[in-house]
Design an enzyme around this catalytic site. Structure first.
Site, short mmCIF file in Angstrom:
data_model
loop_
_atom_site.label_atom_id
_atom_site.label_comp_id
_atom_site.label_asym_id
_atom_site.label_seq_id
_atom_site.Cartn_x
_atom_site.Cartn_y
_atom_site.Cartn_z
N SER A 120 -2.70 10.61 -0.64
CA SER A 120 -3.47 11.09 0.50
C SER A 120 -4.56 11.99 -0.02
O SER A 120 -4.58 12.33 -1.20
CB SER A 120 -2.57 11.86 1.47
OG SER A 120 -3.29 12.27 2.62
N ARG A 369 -4.59 3.33 -0.78
CA ARG A 369 -3.57 3.17 0.26
C ARG A 369 -4.25 2.86 1.59
O ARG A 369 -5.32 3.40 1.89
CB ARG A 369 -2.77 4.46 0.41
CG ARG A 369 -1.54 4.35 1.33
CD ARG A 369 -0.48 3.47 0.70
NE ARG A 369 0.78 3.48 1.43
CZ ARG A 369 1.11 2.60 2.37
NH1 ARG A 369 0.24 1.66 2.74
NH2 ARG A 369 2.29 2.64 2.94
N THR A 405 -0.38 14.00 8.06
CA THR A 405 0.87 14.52 7.51
C THR A 405 1.59 15.41 8.51
O THR A 405 2.82 15.31 8.69
CB THR A 405 0.60 15.29 6.21
OG1 THR A 405 -0.06 14.43 5.28
CG2 THR A 405 1.89 15.79 5.59
N CYS A 566 -8.98 -6.25 -2.15
CA CYS A 566 -7.86 -5.69 -2.90
C CYS A 566 -8.38 -4.66 -3.90
O CYS A 566 -9.29 -4.96 -4.69
CB CYS A 566 -7.11 -6.79 -3.65
SG CYS A 566 -5.83 -6.15 -4.76
N CYS A 591 -0.27 -4.66 -8.37
CA CYS A 591 -0.25 -4.18 -6.99
C CYS A 591 0.08 -2.69 -6.91
O CYS A 591 1.04 -2.21 -7.53
CB CYS A 591 0.77 -4.98 -6.20
SG CYS A 591 0.92 -4.49 -4.47
N CYS A 594 -0.78 -0.94 -1.46
CA CYS A 594 -1.65 -0.37 -0.42
C CYS A 594 -1.53 -1.11 0.90
O CYS A 594 -1.88 -0.57 1.94
CB CYS A 594 -3.10 -0.35 -0.90
SG CYS A 594 -3.91 -1.97 -0.94
N CYS A 597 -4.06 -6.26 1.76
CA CYS A 597 -4.10 -7.72 1.82
C CYS A 597 -3.38 -8.24 3.05
O CYS A 597 -3.84 -9.16 3.73
CB CYS A 597 -3.53 -8.33 0.55
SG CYS A 597 -1.83 -7.81 0.18
#
Length: 622
Positions: A120, A369, A405, A566, A591, A594, A597
């Site tokens: 984050s 992310r 958060t 991606c 990968c 995140c 895709c």
């Protein structure tokens, strides 16, 4: 993983049952894989070999394989060791201690360590933390950087237009803290352990289990020891079942189990489709002369055009060395299939206002992310028999604040308070085997979380107008700053992000500058900084419902957008060995989890499922 000596005896038994062959076959080094894949041209008969697509029941290679799973019981099982899941666990154990009740709470997390998959910005609003752990300062919470300076800008290609942050606007950060969220989550995990929560990092929840009456029974962790071609290896072992009176799903944005629950219980029947963005982040060590601890910078505008939603952040940390956290967010409702969020991020760093901070520095971390941007109108039904949704899984992010958060934590706390009296009641009369706690949704809608999200509900969809960015900013200035979101209407989003791409023939290709290796970088060197890795000999967890769709539709109509959206180089179109066409190659080991895709694929043919537990990025305080 946390030291085993800190677990309870029940946790020891559970860990022994969960122990698998994860480490039996080490994956090849990431750099080797990245370099090798560029020249690889080995054709495979099928792309997807995962058992969620190709059933093992009809596969002769699985005949005679022991498929029974060990099962364990808990009062509450929590899926996901992020802010929401850990806050729920902590609050449950606090209540159990206050009421002198025995309560077994088990939390499973797919990352190898608590916090290793957490990414984050982040500017943390401490509202929920103050409620959950009032003495967090004395307990050493890693909130070391109070915001001391707020800067907001509109960027053109070469210039910066400063924008004042008026009192009451959601972009203000007075009283907030710049944090590395992975470190904060790790600290929350320590607080949970001290209270007796059983934490199981490195074990991914792969399946929702149901009672005969249809209510949720718990979860099963993923099987391990499956070869890349889908066959069982000698070290194959079944996952483990964890049963509970109530299961909380806090998987984070676009959780793969939550997707199943949406369909099973029709949870999205009365809400808008969720809309998302992708956030890309780096951490840099900069020249100490340029370091201004506590400074929070945000911008909109260049390099995105007015019709593409997005923006940037650059935060100066105060952690003993001159570090800055910077990132770029792009709304996934963009229309041009040639857009690359990663390359837009790299281009942004060359703006004079940004480059002045970074020049002479060095990049030390990278990650990405997806994040929810739908707001209150996109929140699904939160409860169902046997379970409920918390945190970023249903989507409690306050988009104009760029913060989720605090709301995620509060949702977990409210869920715990709704569930506790039910799971500890003696002789509770329940209509279903899995307990239902509709009180959670009711109390959430009476809390400050809902009030906050309702007030800003129209800001994100207001950007869908002819003037785009500028129309949205005008709407925010008039209707939020003056009326505080009390307008008697709720704007709608444009539909699924996957449906927004235009055919490639209707769009102009975007020419991105070559990375200079000083401010901007190529994709593969960036992925290497994420620490991501997976067991190499396992089926790709990026599954395709149909192996023919990528070439026949995505490449033919949209020029293969997955190789651009991606942020980790997972998808490539490479020539067939015969030389008469192209095929999709999936580099699953790259990968970073995140989920972009799964969200943006225009054919909705990609289904992200969990790989073997412990795989994925190894973020160190992102």
């Amino acid at each position: 993983m946390f030291p085993a000596s800190r677990y309870s005896s029940k946790a020891h038994r559970c860990i022994r049952a969960l122990k698998t062959a994860q480490g039996e076959h080490a994956a090849p080094p990431l750099y080797t894989t990245l370099n090798r894949r560029a020249c690889s041209s080995v054709s495979t008969p099928r792309i997807t070999t995962h058992y969620t697509i190709h059933s093992r029941d009809k596969d002769p290679r699985w005949e005679g394989i022991e498929m029974e799973r060990f099962a364990d019981e808990a009062d509450v099982v929590i899926v996901g060791g992020g802010p929401a899941g850990l806050s729920a666990a902590i609050r449950l154990k606090q209540l159990a201690n206050e009421h002198e009740k025995e309560l077994r709470v088990c939390l499973v997390e797919k990352a190898s360590q608590i916090g290793a998959h957490t990414l984050s910005g982040a500017c943390l609003e401490p509202t929920a933390l103050d409620e959950l752990i009032p003495d967090w300062k004395e307990r050493g919470a890693p909130l070391n950087t109070p915001v001391t300076e707020d800067v907001f800008s509109i960027l053109t290609e070469k210039y910066r237009i400063p924008v004042p942050i008026l009192p009451g606007l959601p972009m203000g950060n007075h009283g907030n803290y710049i944090v590395r969220l992975g470190n904060f989550v790790r600290w929350l995990g320590e607080q949970a352990e001290e209270l007796g929560v059983e934490l199981y990092p490195g074990y991914a929840a792969a399946e929702v289990l149901f009672h005969e009456d249809g209510s949720v029974k718990g979860i099963a962790t993923n099987d391990v020891g499956i070869a890349k071609d889908g066959s069982p290896k000698d070290v194959f072992e079944r996952g483990m079942e964890l049963h509970a009176k109530v299961t909380m799903f806090g998987e984070g944005c676009h959780g793969h189990l939550a997707k199943q629950l949406y369909k099973q219980f029709n949870l999205r029947e009365n809400c808008e489709p969720q809309t998302y963005a992708i956030g890309l982040k780096e951490v840099w060590a900069i020249d100490e002369k340029k370091w201004r601890p506590g400074r929070a910078e945000h911008s909109v505008g260049w390099p995105l055009n007015r019709l593409t939603y997005g923006g940037s952040f650059l935060y100066h940390l105060n952690e003993g060395e001159p570090l800055v956290a910077l990132g770029f967010v792009v709304g996934l409702d963009y229309t041009n299939p040639y857009l690359s969020p990663f390359r837009e991020f790299q281009r942004w760093k060359h703006h004079p206002f940004v480059a002045a901070t970074l020049e002479g520095g060095s990049r030390i971390a990278y990650g990405a992310r997806a994040l929810n941007e739908g707001g209150s109108q996109s929140i699904p039904k939160l409860t169902f028999p046997g379970g409920l949704l918390i945190g970023c899984s249903p989507g409690f992010m306050n988009v104009p604040k760029i913060k989720g958060t605090h709301t995620a934590m509060k949702s977990g706390m409210l869920a715990a308070e709704a569930v506790f009296p039910k799971v500890t009641a003696e002789g509770l009369d329940s209509e279903t085997a899995g307990l239902h706690a509709p009180e959670y949704a009711e109390t959430l809608k009476k809390s400050w979380v809902w009030k906050e999200l309702h007030a800003v509900r129209n800001i994100r969809p207001s950007f869908h107008n002819y003037f785009g960015l500028y129309g949205g900013m005008a709407y925010t200035g008039v209707f939020y700053w003056i009326f505080r979101g009390k307008e008697p209407w709720t704007l709608k989003h444009c539909g699924l992000d996957a449906d927004q791409l235009k055919p490639a023939k209707e769009c102009t290709p975007i020419e991105y500058p070559k990375p200079d290796g000083k401010l901007s970088f190529d994709l593969l060197s960036s992925v290497a900084l994420s620490g991501t890795n997976h067991e190499g000999d396992q089926p790709a967890h990026l599954t395709l419902k149909s192996d023919s769709v990528p070439v026949q539709r995505n490449l033919a109509i949209y020029d293969g957008p997955e190789q651009r959206f991606c942020p980790a180089g997972v998808y490539e179109y490479v020539p067939l060995e015969t030389g008469d066409g192209m095929r999709l190659q999936i580099n699953a080991q790259n990968c970073v989890h995140c989920k972009t895709c799964d969200i943006k694929d225009p054919s909705q043919n990609i289904n992200w499922v969990v790989p073997e537990g412990g795989g994925g990025p190894a973020y160190n305080g992102l």
